[in-house]
Design a protein around this motif. Structure first.
Motif, short mmCIF file in Angstrom:
data_model
loop_
_atom_site.label_atom_id
_atom_site.label_comp_id
_atom_site.label_asym_id
_atom_site.label_seq_id
_atom_site.Cartn_x
_atom_site.Cartn_y
_atom_site.Cartn_z
N TYR A 137 0.47 1.38 -15.97
CA TYR A 137 0.28 1.05 -15.21
C TYR A 137 -1.02 1.83 -13.91
CZ TYR A 137 4.78 2.81 -15.73
OH TYR A 137 5.90 2.96 -16.20
N ILE A 138 -1.78 2.19 -14.85
CA ILE A 138 -3.34 2.22 -14.22
C ILE A 138 -3.39 0.32 -13.47
CG2 ILE A 138 -5.63 1.46 -13.88
CD1 ILE A 138 -5.11 4.59 -15.10
N GLN B 97 -0.02 5.32 -19.39
CA GLN B 97 -1.62 5.12 -18.38
C GLN B 97 -2.12 4.54 -18.51
OE1 GLN B 97 -3.04 8.76 -17.75
NE2 GLN B 97 -4.97 8.17 -17.00
N ILE C 19 7.10 4.42 -11.26
CA ILE C 19 7.10 4.43 -12.48
C ILE C 19 8.08 5.12 -13.43
CG2 ILE C 19 5.50 6.32 -13.60
CD1 ILE C 19 3.06 5.46 -11.28
N LYS C 20 9.01 6.16 -11.90
CA LYS C 20 9.93 7.21 -11.95
C LYS C 20 11.52 5.59 -13.21
CE LYS C 20 11.23 10.38 -9.33
NZ LYS C 20 11.53 11.04 -8.50
N PHE D 12 4.97 2.96 -5.27
CA PHE D 12 4.88 3.05 -6.67
C PHE D 12 5.71 4.48 -7.96
CE2 PHE D 12 1.34 2.27 -9.82
CZ PHE D 12 1.83 0.92 -10.29
N GLU D 13 4.87 5.36 -7.11
CA GLU D 13 5.61 6.06 -8.00
C GLU D 13 7.35 5.86 -8.38
OE1 GLU D 13 2.27 9.47 -6.61
OE2 GLU D 13 4.20 9.90 -6.00
N SER E 257 9.03 4.26 -16.36
CA SER E 257 8.19 5.44 -16.92
C SER E 257 8.98 5.44 -18.84
CB SER E 257 7.63 6.44 -16.26
OG SER E 257 8.78 7.55 -16.48
N GLY F 121 0.68 -1.61 -0.57
CA GLY F 121 -0.38 -0.34 0.27
C GLY F 121 0.69 1.30 -0.28
N TYR G 231 -0.97 -1.29 -11.12
CA TYR G 231 -1.21 -0.83 -9.96
C TYR G 231 -2.66 -1.95 -9.56
CZ TYR G 231 -2.01 1.83 -5.38
OH TYR G 231 -2.41 2.43 -4.18
N GLU G 232 -3.25 -2.19 -10.30
CA GLU G 232 -4.66 -3.22 -9.81
C GLU G 232 -4.56 -4.77 -9.73
OE1 GLU G 232 -8.25 -2.31 -12.89
OE2 GLU G 232 -8.20 0.21 -11.97
N MET H 101 1.55 4.25 -1.68
CA MET H 101 2.12 4.81 -3.09
C MET H 101 2.91 5.61 -3.69
SD MET H 101 -0.27 5.56 -4.43
CE MET H 101 -2.19 5.85 -3.99
N LYS H 102 4.11 6.24 -2.35
CA LYS H 102 5.60 6.80 -3.07
C LYS H 102 6.23 5.53 -4.00
CE LYS H 102 8.86 9.42 -2.61
NZ LYS H 102 9.33 9.16 -3.37
#
Lengths: 201, 81
Positions: free
Chosen positions: A55-56, A52, A26-27, A22-23, A30, A17, A59-60, A19-20
């Motif tokens: 990544y969605i 987009q 992405i960084k 996961f970001e 990406s 959980g 995440y899911e 979120m940072k």
């Protein structure tokens, strides 16, 4: 710590959980995912959409990610599937699979000119890219995806097979046929640009 | 070495040759043929150059920051707990 180790730690944190984390994933990834979209579809907006959607979906589906392949390979697989869906909706004419199969059969009766010494200046490089992009776009999606992953992204055959869920033999066949087709298109390009140069002089 | 490859055999195996997926002995027989055969040599050169051009004209581009920010934003508004 290698990149993959770093990714694995971030994946674990994101699964819990964070979120940072996961970001941060992405960084790190990406650039690769955006360029994959760009190379498959030759369009910035489509590449951004794919990024987009990827990544969605990632995440899911993160709880289902078991780590049997690397996180990057898993992302490539998701992104490639979205790219394939977009490619299948494209309107442009595609070369038929029959024609791709015939190229290697017909090589024996075709003139093979070596154009590798043709000078390619900056201006010509842009023209060459346009010709090449047009040819890559005319490849059927299942061939184009193999060509982009193997020859442009530079991924090994086994990884391409894993991403596309096909056999290594299928990757090799599609790669060979795609290369022969693009080679033929480049040969036509060099023949025509040679004619243009003659007219200019 | 008494094995011989025809041009058609070579055409079929050239991608494997470029990818280094052919075993050494077969590779040597291929090279024997290619060095004597202008057509197969031209095909090898142009096939290799096709890959080089494809890579050179699709060098990696920087992902625009606004696209990455949009992804962060979409994920945050959908899944923020």
């Amino acid at each position: 710590m290698t990149n993959t180790d770093g990714e694995a730690v971030l994946v674990e944190r994101a699964k819990n959980g964070d979120m940072k984390a996961f970001e941060d994933l992405i960084k790190i990834t990406s650039g690769r995912i955006y360029n994959l979209g760009l190379r498959m579809l030759h369009n910035k907006e489509d590449a951004a959409d794919i990024m987009q959607e990827t990544y969605i979906a990632a995440y899911e589906n993160l709880p289902k990610f078991k780590g049997t392949s690397s996180f990057s390979t898993w992302l490539y697989r998701i992104a490639t599937n979205f790219a394939l869906m977009k490619m299948r909706k494209e309107k442009g004419r595609k070369v038929s699979e029959e024609r791709l199969k015939d190229i290697s059969k017909n090589l024996y009766n075709t003139a093979i000119n070596d154009w590798t010494d043709s000078p390619v200046d900056h201006l010509k490089k842009q023209e060459l890219k346009t010709a090449l992009d047009k040819a890559i776009e005319s490849l059927p999606p299942k061939y184009r995806s193999v060509f982009v992953l193997h020859d442009i992204e530079g991924l090994p055959i086994a990884e391409v097979a894993d991403i596309l869920s096909i056999s290594k033999a299928a990757v090799k066949t599609r790669s060979h046929r795609s290369r022969l087709y693009l080679r033929e298109k480049l040969s036509e390009y060099f023949k025509e640009s040679g004619v243009k140069n003659l007219i200019r002089t | 070495m008494d094995r011989y490859f025809s041009c058609k055999d070579i055409y079929r195996m050239l991608s494997g040759y470029i990818d280094d997926e052919i075993d050494t002995m077969v590779r040597e027989i291929m090279e024997e043929h290619i060095k004597e055969c202008e057509r197969c040599l031209s095909l090898l050169h142009t096939l290799e150059k096709t890959i080089v051009f494809s890579r050179e004209t699709h060098r990696r581009k920087k992902v625009p920051e606004r696209f990455v920010k949009k992804v962060y934003y979409e994920i945050r508004i959908r899944y923020k707990r």
